[in-house]
Write a protein that holds these residues in place. Structure first.
Motif, PDB file in Angstrom:
ATOM      1  N   THR A 157      -9.425 -89.084  -0.275  1.00 10.25           N
ATOM      2  CA  THR A 157     -10.696 -89.755  -0.547  1.00 10.25           C
ATOM      3  C   THR A 157     -11.177 -90.460   0.713  1.00 10.25           C
ATOM      4  OG1 THR A 157      -9.522 -91.722  -1.317  1.00 10.25           O
ATOM      5  CG2 THR A 157     -10.151 -90.093  -2.973  1.00 10.25           C
ATOM      6  N   SER A 158     -12.423 -90.859   0.706  1.00 14.12           N
ATOM      7  CA  SER A 158     -13.011 -91.499   1.871  1.00 14.12           C
ATOM      8  C   SER A 158     -12.451 -92.898   2.061  1.00 14.12           C
ATOM      9  CB  SER A 158     -14.529 -91.568   1.729  1.00 14.12           C
ATOM     10  OG  SER A 158     -15.093 -92.325   2.771  1.00 14.12           O
ATOM     11  N   ALA A 159     -12.304 -93.302   3.319  1.00 15.08           N
ATOM     12  CA  ALA A 159     -11.823 -94.643   3.627  1.00 15.08           C
ATOM     13  C   ALA A 159     -12.869 -95.702   3.339  1.00 15.08           C
ATOM     14  CB  ALA A 159     -11.403 -94.710   5.097  1.00 15.08           C
ATOM     15  N   THR A 160     -14.117 -95.289   3.153  1.00 16.76           N
ATOM     16  CA  THR A 160     -15.191 -96.250   2.894  1.00 16.76           C
ATOM     17  C   THR A 160     -15.411 -96.496   1.406  1.00 16.76           C
ATOM     18  OG1 THR A 160     -16.814 -94.456   3.014  1.00 16.76           O
ATOM     19  CG2 THR A 160     -16.353 -95.678   5.040  1.00 16.76           C
ATOM     20  N   ALA A 163      -5.608 -81.524  11.343  1.00 16.00           N
ATOM     21  CA  ALA A 163      -6.863 -82.277  11.280  1.00 16.00           C
ATOM     22  C   ALA A 163      -7.936 -81.427  10.619  1.00 16.00           C
ATOM     23  CB  ALA A 163      -7.309 -82.691  12.676  1.00 16.00           C
ATOM     24  N   ALA A 164      -8.618 -82.015   9.626  1.00 16.80           N
ATOM     25  CA  ALA A 164      -9.675 -81.317   8.882  1.00 16.80           C
ATOM     26  C   ALA A 164     -10.967 -82.101   9.004  1.00 16.80           C
ATOM     27  CB  ALA A 164      -9.279 -81.169   7.411  1.00 16.80           C
ATOM     28  N   GLY A 165     -12.089 -81.404   9.194  1.00 11.06           N
ATOM     29  CA  GLY A 165     -13.367 -82.071   9.365  1.00 11.06           C
ATOM     30  C   GLY A 165     -14.449 -81.480   8.498  1.00 11.06           C
ATOM     31  N   GLY A 166     -15.557 -82.222   8.371  1.00 13.70           N
ATOM     32  CA  GLY A 166     -16.690 -81.784   7.571  1.00 13.70           C
ATOM     33  C   GLY A 166     -17.807 -82.794   7.621  1.00 13.70           C
ATOM     34  N   THR A 167     -18.802 -82.608   6.779  1.00 16.98           N
ATOM     35  CA  THR A 167     -19.968 -83.493   6.791  1.00 16.98           C
ATOM     36  C   THR A 167     -19.670 -84.872   6.228  1.00 16.98           C
ATOM     37  OG1 THR A 167     -20.661 -82.563   4.660  1.00 16.98           O
ATOM     38  CG2 THR A 167     -21.579 -81.567   6.646  1.00 16.98           C
ATOM     39  N   SER A 168     -18.506 -85.037   5.603  1.00 19.79           N
ATOM     40  CA  SER A 168     -18.123 -86.358   5.079  1.00 19.79           C
ATOM     41  C   SER A 168     -17.163 -87.086   5.994  1.00 19.79           C
ATOM     42  CB  SER A 168     -17.483 -86.214   3.694  1.00 19.79           C
ATOM     43  OG  SER A 168     -18.399 -85.674   2.775  1.00 19.79           O
ATOM     44  N   GLY A 169     -16.864 -86.476   7.157  1.00 18.46           N
ATOM     45  CA  GLY A 169     -15.926 -87.105   8.074  1.00 18.46           C
ATOM     46  C   GLY A 169     -14.629 -86.334   8.157  1.00 18.46           C
ATOM     47  N   GLY A 170     -13.714 -86.812   9.011  1.00 22.34           N
ATOM     48  CA  GLY A 170     -12.476 -86.102   9.263  1.00 22.34           C
ATOM     49  C   GLY A 170     -11.247 -86.863   8.819  1.00 22.34           C
ATOM     50  N   LYS A 178     -14.091 -91.610   7.522  1.00 21.74           N
ATOM     51  CA  LYS A 178     -14.806 -92.882   7.485  1.00 21.74           C
ATOM     52  C   LYS A 178     -16.061 -92.785   8.334  1.00 21.74           C
ATOM     53  CE  LYS A 178     -11.990 -94.880  11.207  1.00 21.74           C
ATOM     54  NZ  LYS A 178     -11.103 -96.015  11.572  1.00 21.74           N
ATOM     55  N   THR A 179     -17.048 -93.544   7.955  1.00 26.00           N
ATOM     56  CA  THR A 179     -18.300 -93.621   8.694  1.00 26.00           C
ATOM     57  C   THR A 179     -18.401 -95.008   9.303  1.00 26.00           C
ATOM     58  OG1 THR A 179     -19.359 -92.080   7.182  1.00 26.00           O
ATOM     59  CG2 THR A 179     -20.797 -93.406   8.574  1.00 26.00           C
ATOM     60  N   GLY A 180     -18.592 -95.048  10.623  1.00 25.72           N
ATOM     61  CA  GLY A 180     -18.654 -96.335  11.306  1.00 25.72           C
ATOM     62  C   GLY A 180     -19.944 -97.074  11.016  1.00 25.72           C
ATOM     63  N   ALA A 194      -9.168 -82.340  20.091  1.00 30.33           N
ATOM     64  CA  ALA A 194     -10.481 -82.867  20.470  1.00 30.33           C
ATOM     65  C   ALA A 194     -11.380 -82.844  19.248  1.00 30.33           C
ATOM     66  CB  ALA A 194     -11.082 -82.052  21.607  1.00 30.33           C
ATOM     67  N   VAL A 195     -12.450 -83.624  19.302  1.00 30.71           N
ATOM     68  CA  VAL A 195     -13.335 -83.777  18.153  1.00 30.71           C
ATOM     69  C   VAL A 195     -14.791 -83.745  18.593  1.00 30.71           C
ATOM     70  CG1 VAL A 195     -13.367 -86.305  18.289  1.00 30.71           C
ATOM     71  CG2 VAL A 195     -13.800 -85.181  16.084  1.00 30.71           C
ATOM     72  N   VAL A 196     -15.649 -83.262  17.732  1.00 29.78           N
ATOM     73  CA  VAL A 196     -17.086 -83.435  17.882  1.00 29.78           C
ATOM     74  C   VAL A 196     -17.482 -84.560  16.935  1.00 29.78           C
ATOM     75  CG1 VAL A 196     -19.368 -82.434  17.553  1.00 29.78           C
ATOM     76  CG2 VAL A 196     -17.534 -81.036  18.513  1.00 29.78           C
ATOM     77  N   ARG A 197     -17.930 -85.653  17.504  1.00 29.87           N
ATOM     78  CA  ARG A 197     -18.311 -86.822  16.705  1.00 29.87           C
ATOM     79  C   ARG A 197     -19.838 -86.891  16.649  1.00 29.87           C
ATOM     80  NH1 ARG A 197     -15.952 -90.880  14.191  1.00 29.87           N
ATOM     81  NH2 ARG A 197     -16.856 -92.965  14.152  1.00 29.87           N
ATOM     82  N   LYS A 198     -20.363 -87.031  15.448  1.00 31.36           N
ATOM     83  CA  LYS A 198     -21.807 -86.976  15.261  1.00 31.36           C
ATOM     84  C   LYS A 198     -22.360 -88.342  14.897  1.00 31.36           C
ATOM     85  CE  LYS A 198     -25.357 -84.181  13.009  1.00 31.36           C
ATOM     86  NZ  LYS A 198     -25.621 -83.013  12.120  1.00 31.36           N
ATOM     87  N   CYS A 199     -23.414 -88.729  15.587  1.00 27.56           N
ATOM     88  CA  CYS A 199     -24.113 -89.979  15.318  1.00 27.56           C
ATOM     89  C   CYS A 199     -25.604 -89.691  15.167  1.00 27.56           C
ATOM     90  CB  CYS A 199     -23.902 -90.980  16.452  1.00 27.56           C
ATOM     91  SG  CYS A 199     -22.183 -91.355  16.840  1.00 27.56           S
ATOM     92  N   GLY A 200     -26.388 -90.735  14.914  1.00 26.63           N
ATOM     93  CA  GLY A 200     -27.832 -90.576  14.821  1.00 26.63           C
ATOM     94  C   GLY A 200     -28.264 -90.064  13.463  1.00 26.63           C
TER      95      GLY A 200
END
Length: 639
Positions: free
Chosen positions: A332-335, A354-361, A376-378, A394-400
């Motif tokens: 589940t999400s940390a948030t 490591a697993a990633g997606g639109t809800s975070g990694g 988690k979303t900062g 390595a990771v692609v981190r998305k902001c904006g």
């Protein structure tokens, strides 16, 4: 760079036949051409004269010499070809005029390489046509690669159309010998870290002539002629089902099935083990640990009336040696919230999954599944979009916002997830793809300029220790055939990274043969961005595609024309010398099965004299050819 289909073609359609192409060979002419539109004509008296000697090859190679005897026309198959990779089938035997004795630089003989494939081009130029740079001496351009040469036509006449083309070409002045200057602007560094090439560079290979393979573990079989080792029939389904994922161990070839994973004897194809999954496979990692463990994501259940599309929220680790699911879990999400998070992709680096997606990694320990970090979303709205593994993480981190995203590439501590370095991608990049983590290489379509759906307009070579950009390498989509999935971080293909170089295939283009395309594999230096000297030529009617590195060499698949079986070759990463590892059978039934596995939509694995071709998804049976045999896997082996 042409985007391959996300799903294999429908079995209802003929294999490898381009849209609009006929399924049967055209009727051959009654005899040699005798004029009319497009027919060869004699050059005008006093026209072009004798052919100009070819210029020095920019790659440092000597001009190719004509073969000892003229090429013979291919034999037409009894049945319609299963696909010619975009080329029309040849005329039937007997429709060719008797060729005269071979002449140097004659029609149909290899010519000096044509600039454009594997060469940078000047701004505003046409693909394959280097442009004149200010202040450099020039000389007339030679007739293009594969074009008939005046004075050496080998008995074939020179068409009026070709006269016009060559006359225009001769009038063009180009830079030859001084090199081509390539310049473009960068959106984030003012162009100071742009790739540029002024001539070619390169060194002698470590192995030297006759040394065989360079720096890899693969060996040349005593007999490179392969035979079909085994075939796995495609399961019958009512719709499209994802079966992504295949791996090789020392004893087994492992392939996903419908809600299951199966292990087969790598030589005989007998099933060694099988275990079920709760639902359909969603995505898998191509990386395998030293003790043969890998990571997968699968659906939480099979479809039901209430839930037709179960969520891809199960992360698991498969023990490929023991043939079992070591562990699986959701997170589940940390948030906050108790709903399991769905994931789009998964990777493996060291002892971290490591697993990633639109809800975070999220990340887990490989052996136990213990959580290392959760999605988690900062406070700034940033989240981990996806990871790439292998030798590093390595990771692609998305902001904006959705309309104005900002992507950052970070090298991570695989145990804690803490960033070791960060590089901010240029504005206007919606998706970034990590080609390699060590060295750190990223591909992106900056400003949607690629225009072909490949996801690549530029490559970024990044110093993983500092996060500083080493060089940005523009990759003309009309020249280079690499490809990255439009949204996923670690789904690039048709390329390889090793020896501090990026190896790319060129797009298909005309060769010297009357029928069929060809291409090359070239290399860029990851420190300077320069296009290096040397290249691997596929040869007429063949297409080279890099599969992976093998030490300092590249393992590549050589796609063959419709009447031949494909090949697997090893390419020396420095000298570009090719060594054949496998030649598949020319038998018609075997060829048809091989050509159903299209580059870009199939899984191709070569290991120790065995070559496996497998589907990533399967369709319902064909209604046009219901009795046609369709395979999930076809395996080839050498003695």
């Amino acid at each position: 760079m042409t985007q391959p289909p996300q799903q294999p073609p429908n079995p209802d359609e003929p294999s490898n036949t381009p849209p609009g192409a006929p399924n049967t060979p055209p009727a051959p002419p009654a005899g040699p051409p005798s004029g009319g539109f497009g027919a060869p004509q004699d050059p005008p008296p006093g026209g072009f004269g004798q052919p100009t000697p070819p210029p020095a090859d920019p790659f440092g190679k000597q001009p190719q010499q004509p073969p000892a005897a003229p090429p013979q026309p291919p034999t037409a198959p009894q049945d319609a070809p299963a696909g010619g990779y975009g080329t029309p089938p040849p005329p039937a035997p007997g429709s060719y005029p008797t060729p005269p004795a071979p002449q140097p630089n004659g029609y149909g003989y290899p010519q000096a390489p044509q600039p454009g494939y594997g060469y940078p081009q000047g701004p505003g130029g046409q693909p394959g046509m280097p442009q004149q740079a200010y202040g450099y001496p020039t000389q007339p351009m030679q007739p293009q690669f594969g074009a008939p040469q005046p004075g050496g036509d080998g008995g074939k006449k020179f068409s009026t159309q070709m006269q016009i083309i060559v006359a225009a070409a001769v009038a063009v002045v180009l830079i030859i010998g001084a090199g081509v200057i390539y310049s473009a602007t960068s959106g984030d560094d003012g162009g100071k870290n742009e790739a540029s090439s002024s001539g070619s560079t390169g060194g002698e290979g470590k192995g030297g002539e006759g040394s065989g393979l360079a720096g890899g573990s693969e060996k040349v079989p005593a007999n490179t002629k392969s035979k079909v080792a085994f075939q796995v029939p495609q399961p019958v389904v009512k719709d499209i089902v994802t079966v992504e994922g295949s791996w090789v161990t020392d004893k087994a070839y492992v392939k996903t099935g419908i809600n299951e994973i199966n292990g087969y004897d790598r030589d005989k194809g007998t099933k060694l083990w099988s275990f079920p999954l709760a639902g359909e496979i969603c995505t898998t990692s191509r990386h395998v640990s030293k003790d043969y463990k890998t990571a997968i994501v699968f659906q939480e259940s099979k479809p039901t009336k209430e839930k037709k599309y179960p969520a891809c929220n199960q992360v698991g680790v498969v023990d490929l040696a023991a043939g079992k699911l070591l562990w699986s879990k959701s997170v589940t999400s940390a948030t906050g919230g108790d709903r399991p998070v769905s994931f789009d992709e998964v990777t493996l680096s060291g002892t971290t999954v490591a697993a990633g997606g639109t809800s975070g990694g999220a990340a887990f320990k490989l052996d136990t599944g213990a959580e290392l970090w959760k999605p988690k979303t900062g406070a700034d709205g940033c989240y981990d979009r996806g990871y790439a593994g292998g030798e590093a993480l390595a990771v692609v981190r998305k902001c904006g916002t959705y309309d104005s995203p900002q992507l950052t590439i970070q090298a991570l501590n695989p145990t804690s997830g803490a960033p070791l370095s960060s590089y901010q991608m240029p504005a206007g990049v919606e998706y970034a793809h990590i080609v390699s983590t060590k060295p750190l290489v990223v591909a992106a379509d900056v400003g949607d300029t690629a225009g072909d759906g490949s996801g690549i307009s530029d490559f970024f070579s990044i110093d993983a220790a500092t996060g500083k950009l080493k060089v940005r390498i523009p990759a003309d989509a009309e020249k280079y055939a690499g490809d990255c999935d439009s949204t996923e971080v670690e789904k690039c293909q048709n390329m390889a990274v090793g020896n501090n170089r990026l190896y790319l295939p060129t797009e298909r283009h005309d060769g010297t043969s009357e029928y069929g395309d060809t291409n090359e594999v070239v290399a860029f230096d990851l420190d300077t961005g320069k296009l290096l000297g040397g290249r691997a030529d596929a040869g007429d009617r063949h297409i080279l595609t890099p599969l992976r590195m093998d030490g300092t060499s590249i393992i590549a698949y050589k796609e063959a024309p419709y009447d031949k079986g494909g090949q697997v070759v090893s390419i020396d990463g420095e000298t570009f010398k090719q060594t054949t590892l496998m030649e598949n059978p020319d038998d018609e039934a075997v060829r048809k099965a091989e050509k159903r596995f299209h580059i870009g939509s199939a899984e191709l694995l070569y290991s120790d004299g065995q070559f496996y071709m497998a589907a990533r998804s399967i369709h319902k049976p064909s209604t046009v050819n219901p009795d046609e045999k369709v395979y999930l896997v076809v395996a080839y082996g050498t003695d």
